[in-house]
Design a protein around this motif. Structure first.
Motif, PDB file in Angstrom:
ATOM      1  N   THR A 269       0.780  -1.840   0.046  1.00 14.19           N
ATOM      2  CA  THR A 269       0.077  -0.116  -0.050  1.00 14.19           C
ATOM      3  C   THR A 269       1.410   1.043  -0.018  1.00 14.19           C
ATOM      4  O   THR A 269       1.914   1.457   0.857  1.00 14.19           O
ATOM      5  CB  THR A 269      -1.107   0.688   1.311  1.00 14.19           C
TER       6      THR A 269
ATOM      7  N   GLN B 278      -4.552   6.616   0.440  1.00 10.63           N
ATOM      8  CA  GLN B 278      -3.858   4.868   0.720  1.00 10.63           C
ATOM      9  C   GLN B 278      -4.482   3.954  -0.798  1.00 10.63           C
ATOM     10  O   GLN B 278      -6.014   4.087  -0.438  1.00 10.63           O
ATOM     11  CB  GLN B 278      -4.330   3.752   2.133  1.00 10.63           C
TER      12      GLN B 278
ATOM     13  N   ARG C  82      -3.702   0.767  -2.482  1.00  3.83           N
ATOM     14  CA  ARG C  82      -3.619  -1.035  -3.179  1.00  3.83           C
ATOM     15  C   ARG C  82      -2.799  -1.256  -4.072  1.00  3.83           C
ATOM     16  O   ARG C  82      -3.858  -1.479  -4.987  1.00  3.83           O
ATOM     17  CB  ARG C  82      -4.493  -2.105  -1.923  1.00  3.83           C
TER      18      ARG C  82
ATOM     19  N   VAL D 253       3.768   0.818   2.684  1.00  2.21           N
ATOM     20  CA  VAL D 253       3.586  -0.084   3.793  1.00  2.21           C
ATOM     21  C   VAL D 253       3.299  -1.503   2.796  1.00  2.21           C
ATOM     22  O   VAL D 253       2.267  -1.731   1.742  1.00  2.21           O
ATOM     23  CB  VAL D 253       1.853   0.596   4.603  1.00  2.21           C
ATOM     24  N   GLU D 254       3.893  -3.107   3.561  1.00  2.00           N
ATOM     25  CA  GLU D 254       4.369  -3.754   2.926  1.00  2.00           C
ATOM     26  C   GLU D 254       2.861  -5.443   3.751  1.00  2.00           C
ATOM     27  O   GLU D 254       3.080  -4.785   5.200  1.00  2.00           O
ATOM     28  CB  GLU D 254       5.020  -4.279   2.116  1.00  2.00           C
TER      29      GLU D 254
ATOM     30  N   THR E 259       1.439  -7.722   6.498  1.00  2.00           N
ATOM     31  CA  THR E 259       0.733  -7.766   7.133  1.00  2.00           C
ATOM     32  C   THR E 259       0.314  -6.013   7.985  1.00  2.00           C
ATOM     33  O   THR E 259      -0.916  -5.886   8.366  1.00  2.00           O
ATOM     34  CB  THR E 259       0.920  -8.881   8.649  1.00  2.00           C
ATOM     35  N   GLU E 260       1.350  -5.713   7.510  1.00  2.00           N
ATOM     36  CA  GLU E 260       0.721  -4.296   8.189  1.00  2.00           C
ATOM     37  C   GLU E 260      -0.077  -3.405   7.194  1.00  2.00           C
ATOM     38  O   GLU E 260      -1.226  -1.902   7.447  1.00  2.00           O
ATOM     39  CB  GLU E 260       2.095  -3.633   7.954  1.00  2.00           C
ATOM     40  N   SER E 261       0.352  -3.859   5.504  1.00  2.00           N
ATOM     41  CA  SER E 261      -0.531  -3.644   4.888  1.00  2.00           C
ATOM     42  C   SER E 261      -1.916  -3.565   4.930  1.00  2.00           C
ATOM     43  O   SER E 261      -3.075  -3.051   4.294  1.00  2.00           O
ATOM     44  CB  SER E 261      -0.167  -3.584   3.437  1.00  2.00           C
TER      45      SER E 261
ATOM     46  N   LYS F  29      -3.187  -4.985   7.472  1.00  2.00           N
ATOM     47  CA  LYS F  29      -4.057  -4.415   8.937  1.00  2.00           C
ATOM     48  C   LYS F  29      -5.237  -3.131   8.092  1.00  2.00           C
ATOM     49  O   LYS F  29      -5.888  -2.225   8.563  1.00  2.00           O
ATOM     50  CB  LYS F  29      -3.821  -3.652   9.946  1.00  2.00           C
ATOM     51  N   LEU F  30      -4.162  -2.144   7.558  1.00  2.00           N
ATOM     52  CA  LEU F  30      -4.660  -0.757   6.615  1.00  2.00           C
ATOM     53  C   LEU F  30      -5.821  -1.431   6.252  1.00  2.00           C
ATOM     54  O   LEU F  30      -6.809  -0.649   6.719  1.00  2.00           O
ATOM     55  CB  LEU F  30      -4.185  -0.219   5.989  1.00  2.00           C
TER      56      LEU F  30
ATOM     57  N   ASN G 262      -8.705  -1.627   8.429  1.00  2.00           N
ATOM     58  CA  ASN G 262      -9.326  -0.972   9.315  1.00  2.00           C
ATOM     59  C   ASN G 262     -10.361   0.090   8.149  1.00  2.00           C
ATOM     60  O   ASN G 262     -12.266   0.347   9.349  1.00  2.00           O
ATOM     61  CB  ASN G 262      -8.627   0.120   9.525  1.00  2.00           C
TER      62      ASN G 262
END
Length: 370
Positions: free
Chosen positions: A179, A217, A219, A245-246, A248-250, A252-253, A256
């Motif tokens: 992302t 953001q 993706r 941002v890549e 698992t952190e992506s 999570k975004l 949300n």
């Protein structure tokens, strides 16, 4: 009333002497007028057919979505339409079901690329208001002849029949996900960047804006080399200066955004608004710049309207040609404001005719959709 099979479901509906409130996992909390009984499909659960090679899954309506997701993940696959979990936003408990997702046509951020829930539906089985078992569609993609009841049932909120089984096409999990995240942006800047990214040849699978912090953001998903290339192209153009941002952190975004987590703790009424994406900044301004989560490049707006706001949200939307669904009411709008927007006269007549055809006694979720 909790049937264990389609036959029991048909028998219960046929023998019903009053209005029924239909429920899958009970995570959306819809209001039904004058109910005499609650009918839950939660015991009608289980994946009945899964063919990974054919990208096809069939499940009973009460099957928990988590079970479907786990089954698909074991073969490196997923639901393309990325269904939302309403529990955080609505403060509810329960278990989201695949039948509930179909009945409400629940579709997440990937809709801009893969389509809505109804676009993944291959077939349905349901019981109408007269206790008749009806089957439409199948277990493979094919041209439709006659009435496309599959698409009709998606988003009907149980007013035409009670789903007993659904057939879905699925897709492979991507090799990589990343992302591009921009912060401190105005709504106007964000919608400009999202529109440019969506109009690019780089196959964007998500584009969203969260007003708190001015976060936009974008993706990208797919083969790792492809994602890297497309990231580089967007980072040098419409998303210049944005953070990457890549993994698992992506993910999570996007969870949300999918579950509208930024509004979960907000007080007041929660509205789900559909407008032309480029009108998003003007709509937020007209509503007094409330806290908002804007998905689908700005075309889907979730807002938390404070009780102090004294305007008419649907009236404000009229000049933009948009419409709004009341997802969570507060004391100010409770009871007097319908959940769904009023339909134009011609469409209302068609809707009434359909309900009369499939539920002539008017016992299935009465009052939910007019």
């Amino acid at each position: 009333m909790t049937p264990n099979s389609e036959a029991e479901l048909a028998e219960m509906i046929l023998g019903a002497e009053g209005s029924l409130k239909l429920q899958g996992g009970g995570t959306r909390g819809i209001d039904v007028a004058g109910i005499s009984a609650l009918l839950s499909t939660r015991e009608m659960a289980g994946v009945t057919l899964y063919e990974p090679g054919a990208l096809t899954l069939v499940a009973r309506a009460g099957t928990p979505l988590a079970d479907v997701v786990a089954t698909l993940a074991s073969e490196g696959q997923r639901l393309a339409f990325e269904p939302m979990d309403h529990r955080p936003l609505l403060g509810r408990i329960g278990t989201p079901t695949v039948g509930g997702a179909v009945a409400a046509n629940v579709s997440g951020p990937r809709r801009i690329q893969a389509g809505a829930c109804r676009d993944s539906l291959l077939g349905v089985r349901f019981v109408d208001g007269m206790g008749r078992v009806i089957k439409n569609g199948g277990r493979v993609m094919k041209n439709v002849t006659g009435y496309d009841l599959v698409k009709l049932m998606a988003g009907s909120w149980g007013t035409l029949g009670v789903l007993s089984e659904v057939s879905l096409k699925v897709q492979a999990l991507p090799e990589a996900e990343a992302t591009l995240l921009g912060e401190g942006l105005t709504a106007q800047d964000a919608v400009g960047a999202m529109s440019a990214a969506l109009g690019s040849p780089y196959d964007v699978s998500g584009a969203a804006f969260v007003s708190d912090g001015g976060k936009a953001q974008v993706r990208l998903e797919g083969l790792e080399t492809s994602v890297r290339y497309r990231l580089g192209q967007l980072a040098q153009s419409v998303c210049a200066g944005w953070q990457i941002v890549e993994g698992t952190e992506s993910a999570k975004l996007w969870q949300n955004v999918r579950d509208v987590i930024p509004l979960a703790g907000e007080k007041g009424a929660i509205w789900r608004i559909s407008v032309k994406p480029t009108d998003m900044p003007l709509v937020l301004q007209a509503l007094g710049s409330p806290n908002a989560v804007c998905d689908w490049g700005g075309g889907l707006i979730w807002v938390a309207m404070p009780a102090a706001w004294d305007g008419d949200l649907r009236a404000e939307l009229n000049r933009f040609g948009g419409h709004a669904t009341l997802v969570r009411a507060d004391a100010k709008v409770s009871g007097g404001t319908p959940k769904f927007p009023p339909e134009p006269a011609a469409l209302a007549a068609i809707s009434k005719g359909l309900r009369q055809k499939f539920d002539p006694r008017g016992i299935l979720n009465p009052g939910v959709m007019g």
